[in-house]
Scaffold this motif. Structure first.
Motif, PDB file in Angstrom:
ATOM      1  N   ILE A   1       1.123  -1.431   0.034  1.00 26.02           N
ATOM      2  CA  ILE A   1      -0.126  -0.061  -0.222  1.00 26.02           C
ATOM      3  C   ILE A   1       0.810   1.214  -0.393  1.00 26.02           C
ATOM      4  N   ILE A   2       1.997   1.203   0.851  1.00 25.44           N
ATOM      5  CA  ILE A   2       3.249   2.788   0.927  1.00 25.44           C
ATOM      6  C   ILE A   2       3.537   2.110  -0.453  1.00 25.44           C
ATOM      7  N   LYS A   3       4.158   1.502  -1.035  1.00 26.06           N
ATOM      8  CA  LYS A   3       4.773   1.438  -2.378  1.00 26.06           C
ATOM      9  C   LYS A   3       4.491   2.405  -3.531  1.00 26.06           C
ATOM     10  N   GLY A   4       2.479   1.829  -3.533  1.00 24.20           N
ATOM     11  CA  GLY A   4       1.377   1.369  -4.392  1.00 24.20           C
ATOM     12  C   GLY A   4       1.108   3.821  -4.059  1.00 24.20           C
ATOM     13  N   ALA A   5       1.841   4.224  -2.824  1.00 29.71           N
ATOM     14  CA  ALA A   5       1.093   5.295  -2.113  1.00 29.71           C
ATOM     15  C   ALA A   5       2.574   5.866  -2.916  1.00 29.71           C
ATOM     16  N   THR A   6       3.342   5.943  -2.759  1.00 33.11           N
ATOM     17  CA  THR A   6       3.783   6.740  -3.329  1.00 33.11           C
ATOM     18  C   THR A   6       4.628   6.483  -4.745  1.00 33.11           C
ATOM     19  N   GLU A   7       4.019   5.610  -5.340  1.00 32.37           N
ATOM     20  CA  GLU A   7       4.451   5.381  -6.969  1.00 32.37           C
ATOM     21  C   GLU A   7       3.081   6.267  -7.760  1.00 32.37           C
ATOM     22  N   PHE A   8       1.945   6.667  -7.038  1.00 35.40           N
ATOM     23  CA  PHE A   8       0.816   7.707  -7.416  1.00 35.40           C
ATOM     24  C   PHE A   8       1.535   8.913  -7.176  1.00 35.40           C
ATOM     25  N   LYS A   9       2.301   9.093  -6.271  1.00 34.44           N
ATOM     26  CA  LYS A   9       2.701  10.222  -5.562  1.00 34.44           C
ATOM     27  C   LYS A   9       3.682  10.769  -7.095  1.00 34.44           C
ATOM     28  N   GLN A  10       4.650  10.478  -7.521  1.00 33.30           N
ATOM     29  CA  GLN A  10       5.320  10.598  -8.361  1.00 33.30           C
ATOM     30  C   GLN A  10       4.813  10.575  -9.752  1.00 33.30           C
ATOM     31  N   ALA A  11       3.969   9.461  -9.934  1.00 24.82           N
ATOM     32  CA  ALA A  11       2.788   9.853 -11.234  1.00 24.82           C
ATOM     33  C   ALA A  11       2.415  10.517 -11.343  1.00 24.82           C
ATOM     34  N   ILE A  12       1.451  11.830 -10.395  1.00 27.90           N
ATOM     35  CA  ILE A  12       0.698  12.561 -10.666  1.00 27.90           C
ATOM     36  C   ILE A  12       1.793  13.601 -10.799  1.00 27.90           C
ATOM     37  N   LYS A  13       3.369  13.780 -10.060  1.00 26.36           N
ATOM     38  CA  LYS A  13       4.038  14.410 -10.392  1.00 26.36           C
ATOM     39  C   LYS A  13       4.494  14.437 -12.158  1.00 26.36           C
ATOM     40  N   PHE A  14       4.817  12.883 -12.828  1.00 22.96           N
ATOM     41  CA  PHE A  14       5.168  13.089 -14.126  1.00 22.96           C
ATOM     42  C   PHE A  14       3.823  13.527 -15.086  1.00 22.96           C
TER      43      PHE A  14
ATOM     44  N   MET B   1       1.961  15.560 -13.961  1.00 28.91           N
ATOM     45  CA  MET B   1       1.749  17.353 -14.369  1.00 28.91           C
ATOM     46  C   MET B   1       3.268  18.277 -15.023  1.00 28.91           C
ATOM     47  N   ASN B   2       3.923  17.415 -14.785  1.00 34.94           N
ATOM     48  CA  ASN B   2       5.236  18.079 -15.637  1.00 34.94           C
ATOM     49  C   ASN B   2       5.928  17.072 -17.687  1.00 34.94           C
ATOM     50  N   ASN B   3       4.053  16.783 -17.961  1.00 30.72           N
ATOM     51  CA  ASN B   3       4.181  16.995 -18.996  1.00 30.72           C
ATOM     52  C   ASN B   3       4.809  15.578 -19.794  1.00 30.72           C
ATOM     53  N   GLU B   4       5.653  14.326 -18.432  1.00 31.68           N
ATOM     54  CA  GLU B   4       6.480  14.159 -18.778  1.00 31.68           C
ATOM     55  C   GLU B   4       5.684  11.983 -18.534  1.00 31.68           C
ATOM     56  N   LEU B   5       5.302  12.350 -19.502  1.00 34.14           N
ATOM     57  CA  LEU B   5       3.889  11.242 -20.041  1.00 34.14           C
ATOM     58  C   LEU B   5       4.331   9.622 -20.359  1.00 34.14           C
ATOM     59  N   ASN B   6       5.517   9.504 -21.095  1.00 31.17           N
ATOM     60  CA  ASN B   6       6.251   8.530 -20.824  1.00 31.17           C
ATOM     61  C   ASN B   6       6.252   7.430 -19.587  1.00 31.17           C
TER      62      ASN B   6
ATOM     63  N   LEU C   1      -4.587  23.444 -16.164  1.00 33.45           N
ATOM     64  CA  LEU C   1      -4.230  24.759 -16.550  1.00 33.45           C
ATOM     65  C   LEU C   1      -2.411  24.636 -16.143  1.00 33.45           C
ATOM     66  N   GLN C   2      -1.845  25.378 -16.186  1.00 35.55           N
ATOM     67  CA  GLN C   2      -0.723  26.237 -15.877  1.00 35.55           C
ATOM     68  C   GLN C   2      -0.734  26.361 -14.084  1.00 35.55           C
ATOM     69  N   ASP C   3      -1.606  27.334 -14.070  1.00 34.53           N
ATOM     70  CA  ASP C   3      -1.517  28.092 -12.652  1.00 34.53           C
ATOM     71  C   ASP C   3      -1.486  26.323 -11.503  1.00 34.53           C
ATOM     72  N   LEU C   4      -2.762  25.554 -12.296  1.00 30.58           N
ATOM     73  CA  LEU C   4      -3.315  24.797 -11.094  1.00 30.58           C
ATOM     74  C   LEU C   4      -2.196  23.576 -10.716  1.00 30.58           C
ATOM     75  N   LYS C   5      -1.609  22.952 -12.078  1.00 31.23           N
ATOM     76  CA  LYS C   5      -0.396  21.899 -11.811  1.00 31.23           C
ATOM     77  C   LYS C   5       0.485  21.922 -10.421  1.00 31.23           C
ATOM     78  N   ILE C   6       0.505  23.106  -9.822  1.00 26.61           N
ATOM     79  CA  ILE C   6       1.456  23.243  -8.773  1.00 26.61           C
ATOM     80  C   ILE C   6       0.748  23.076  -7.149  1.00 26.61           C
ATOM     81  N   LYS C   7      -1.052  23.228  -7.768  1.00 27.06           N
ATOM     82  CA  LYS C   7      -1.592  22.761  -6.247  1.00 27.06           C
ATOM     83  C   LYS C   7      -1.892  21.571  -6.442  1.00 27.06           C
ATOM     84  N   TYR C   8      -1.743  20.849  -7.785  1.00 25.79           N
ATOM     85  CA  TYR C   8      -2.505  19.338  -7.713  1.00 25.79           C
ATOM     86  C   TYR C   8      -1.300  18.347  -7.106  1.00 25.79           C
ATOM     87  N   ILE C   9       0.156  19.263  -7.337  1.00 22.98           N
ATOM     88  CA  ILE C   9       1.026  18.197  -6.650  1.00 22.98           C
ATOM     89  C   ILE C   9       0.129  18.158  -5.277  1.00 22.98           C
ATOM     90  N   GLU C  10       0.134  19.361  -4.644  1.00 17.35           N
ATOM     91  CA  GLU C  10      -0.356  19.882  -3.627  1.00 17.35           C
ATOM     92  C   GLU C  10      -1.057  19.185  -2.768  1.00 17.35           C
TER      93      GLU C  10
END
Lengths: 213, 497
Positions: A21-34, A36-41, A110-119
């Motif tokens: 569960i912990i690992k899955g959650a951490t990977e989820f966080k990373q995935a959202i960051k990617f 938001m940064n348009n690193e889709l691969n 939206l560009q302004d929201l990316k940081i908010k979504y990561i937060e």
């Protein structure tokens, strides 16, 4: 197999399940960051990992369930433990589903929201991590469960506030309603994970009282 | 024939096994922590061990209360107790075998005109009240200790489950042992005096006394109760009575077992008196009431507000109601047994206030001359009704009730005649020392009216017939000597010739 070995083996399985569960959650966080940064691969790669964790989690949960019944272990708290593992597994499913929706629907952020979504994601994952700590404490250190549960509640409230500010921002923008609704849905998907963690924490609070000697 | 008479005791044993084992293994089996088969096997083995090894302590106190001296009487007393237990259980009244048997014995005392030893009765009744209180105290302390340890040790739920299972089995075994040791007196205690069994020497290793053989049979009846009927009780009563977590159930069972053990262990009683504390009486107590005490103890430790006074009132009413009902049934059944079935329910005992007794009273209890002269009015008459004699002593000599009981005990007429030719046959060198045999022989041709007269005479002749000071290290020696005296009384009683 002797009962001591069986019991230790099951303890290990429960610990492994919570690790997943912990690992899955951490990977989820990373995935959202990617995302938001348009690193889709990289995002897709993380989605695959979470998907595998999800299947492994299901498998482990069923195995634990079977063994608990087969060896009539913890007859008094068996029902509670099984329910707890099941709802916790739901969170992992939710993480996987949310990423899958990002992958399929590819929402325009939206560009302004990316940081908010990561937060928002950070706070939501914090609530999941505290929940897992609370569950571990339920098994070994019953008196600390309350502390972790309270942290889950705090993070859930925080996630509500961030989600609200995101939604308000979206609906103040001069963009198409379809985009607004799409973004609102994705805010809800992420926020919902913390809500689910809160529900599990509520149940856990009751199970803990039952387990107090 | 003996087994027919024992049937009532065996029935009582069966009912005890069926009902009271639930107090030990109820939660463990009810919550599926321990399989019934495992519980039944362990309980059966340990009940038997407890009864045979440590059963005599509590039986002794019951014997003091009333020495049922005819097997027909013992049968009726045990039957009356069994009927009371069954009847009261049916009426859903609180009942305990221990309280029923005491009532039945008192009923026998009344019927046979024997004096009830008020001191023993006081001891027994105060123990009944003390027993749940002590269990509550134990449960409170053990709960606090366990809570602290568990908080510190942080044991995994699954490991804790495993340790609890093992502990439930171990504590269950201890509980069964204590139950056997404490409660066998209820089942077989009344048969001790009239027991037809003889001591068996097993391969010169140990002697199985007649009492132990009696207890073995009683314990087997308890085991049968466990195997045939206790599962039902464990599944229902055991689970409903105290729905606790396995750990708290373990604490309750441990406290209950400790209390049962304390009230049946001679060594603990000796230890307590050796450190200057008031001696604990060895008395059969009720395991069900101990359990309720334990649950209350846990409740207090958990900070539960308000104690269930209704439940406490129910227990207290049992202390009064059970003995009265059992006593009444016992009295009526004895009447029927004697007059309708023509069975001897007691052997009459004769009491004589002899010259020697008056001298003994003067020396031993410092009775003044005026009291002695008043007692002389009762001298050299045969009394067969102890209750009437007691009231004579109390009224004519103005003597207190407890002193009157002591006088009556000494006044019991036994007529022991020493014949030296018979000594050779009876006193074997394996049991008695050379000096002891010599001392008995030197009393050839003498007739002793009271047992204590022979004791006194032998003590004067030989040091080896003297009791050692009542210190813990001498208890075994004195007990052995007492048994030798009893053997002597039995063999040289005038009616034996």
């Amino acid at each position: 197999m002797n009962i001591f070995k069986k019991s230790k083996e099951l303890e290990l399985k429960i610990a492994t399940f919570l690790d997943i569960i912990i690992k899955g959650a951490t990977e989820f966080k990373q995935a959202i960051k990617f995302y938001m940064n348009n690193e889709l691969n990289d995002f897709e790669e993380r989605l695959d990992i979470v998907d595998k964790y999800e299947s492994k989690g299901d498998e482990l949960r069923r195995d634990i369930e079977n063994q608990l019944y087969l060896y009539t272990l913890i007859p008094e708290s068996r029902g509670d433990v099984l329910a707890l593992l099941e709802v916790t597994d739901n969170i992992l499913n939710l993480l996987n589903e949310t990423l899958l929706q990002f992958s399929i629907e590819k929402p325009f952020i939206l560009q302004d929201l990316k940081i908010k979504y990561i937060e928002l994601t950070d706070v939501v994952i914090n609530s999941v991590e505290e929940l897992v700590r609370a569950i571990r404490a339920y098994f070994t250190d019953i008196n600390s469960v309350r502390d972790y549960i309270n942290k889950v509640y705090v993070y859930e409230k925080e996630s509500d506030k961030i989600a609200e500010s995101i939604k308000r921002y979206i609906f103040l923008q001069d963009i198409e309603l379809a985009i607004k609704i799409h973004l609102r849905d994705f805010t809800f998907h992420i926020e919902h994970i913390a809500d689910e963690a809160e529900d599990v924490a509520d149940r856990l609070a009751v199970y803990t009282i039952k387990r107090m000697i | 024939m003996i087994f027919i008479y024992l049937i009532s005791g065996l029935f009582l044993g069966w009912s005890l096994g069926a009902n009271d084992t639930a107090n030990i293994f109820g939660t463990a089996v009810g919550s599926k922590m321990v399989k019934f088969k495992t519980a039944a096997i362990i309980a059966s083995i340990f009940v038997i061990l407890g009864a045979v090894i440590s059963g005599t302590g509590a039986a002794h106190t019951l014997g003091k209360l009333g020495d049922v001296n005819a097997i027909g009487g013992a049968f009726t007393v045990a039957l009356a107790a069994a009927i009371s237990v069954t009847w009261m259980t049916k009426l859903k009244l609180p009942v305990s075998t221990s309280q029923a048997i005491v009532g039945a014995i008192i009923g026998w005392n009344f019927f046979s005109n024997f004096v009830t030893d008020v001191n023993s009765l006081k001891k027994i009744v105060s123990t009944w009240i003390f027993c749940p209180i002590l269990t509550a105290i134990f449960a409170f302390i053990l709960f606090k200790i366990t809570q602290k340890c568990l908080n510190k040790a942080k044991i995994h739920l699954l490991s804790l489950d495993l340790y609890t299972r093992i502990s439930l089995i171990l504590v269950g075994a201890f509980g069964a042992y204590s139950l056997g040791a404490n409660n066998i007196a209820n089942v077989m205690g009344v048969f001790i005096t009239s027991s037809p069994f003889k001591n068996i020497n097993i391969g010169n290793l140990f002697v199985l006394t007649s009492t132990q053989q009696l207890f073995l049979i009683g314990a087997i009846a308890i085991s049968l109760g466990i195997i045939t009927y206790s599962k039902k009780v464990m599944m229902t009563v055991g689970n409903e009575l105290f729905k606790l977590s396995p750990v708290t159930a373990l604490i309750v069972v441990l406290s209950e077992s400790l209390v049962l053990f304390i009230f049946s262990s001679s060594s603990i009683a000796n230890f307590i008196s050796s450190i200057g504390l008031p001696p604990l009486p060895l008395v059969p107590v009720s395991s069900s009431q101990a359990v309720v005490g334990g649950v209350i103890g846990i409740g207090v430790a958990k900070g539960v507000k308000g104690i269930n006074f209704k439940l406490l009132g129910k227990i207290a009413s049992g202390w009064v109601l059970t003995p009265i009902i059992a006593g009444g049934i016992s009295f009526i059944s004895l009447f029927f047994m004697q007059n309708v079935f023509q069975t001897q329910v007691y052997k009459p005992i004769t009491y004589i206030i002899s010259e020697n007794l008056l001298i003994e009273l003067k020396n031993k209890y410092n009775l003044d001359d005026s009291t002695i002269s008043k007692l002389k009015q009762l001298q050299n008459k045969n009394y067969t009704n102890a209750i009437r004699l007691k009231s004579y002593i109390e009224n004519k000599a103005n003597i207190q009730s407890s002193m009157a009981v002591k006088i009556i005990k000494l006044a019991k007429a036994d007529s022991i005649y020493i014949d030296s030719s018979y000594v050779k046959l009876v006193l074997t060198p394996s049991l008695f020392s050379e000096n002891q045999i010599k001392a008995v022989k030197s009393l050839h041709g003498k007739l002793f009216l009271h047992k204590w007269e022979l004791e006194k005479a032998l003590m004067q002749i030989s040091k080896e017939w003297q009791y050692k000071p009542a210190l813990p290290q001498n208890i075994h020696y004195n007990k052995l000597l007492k048994e030798k005296y009893n053997y002597l009384f039995e063999k040289f009683k005038k009616s034996q010739y």
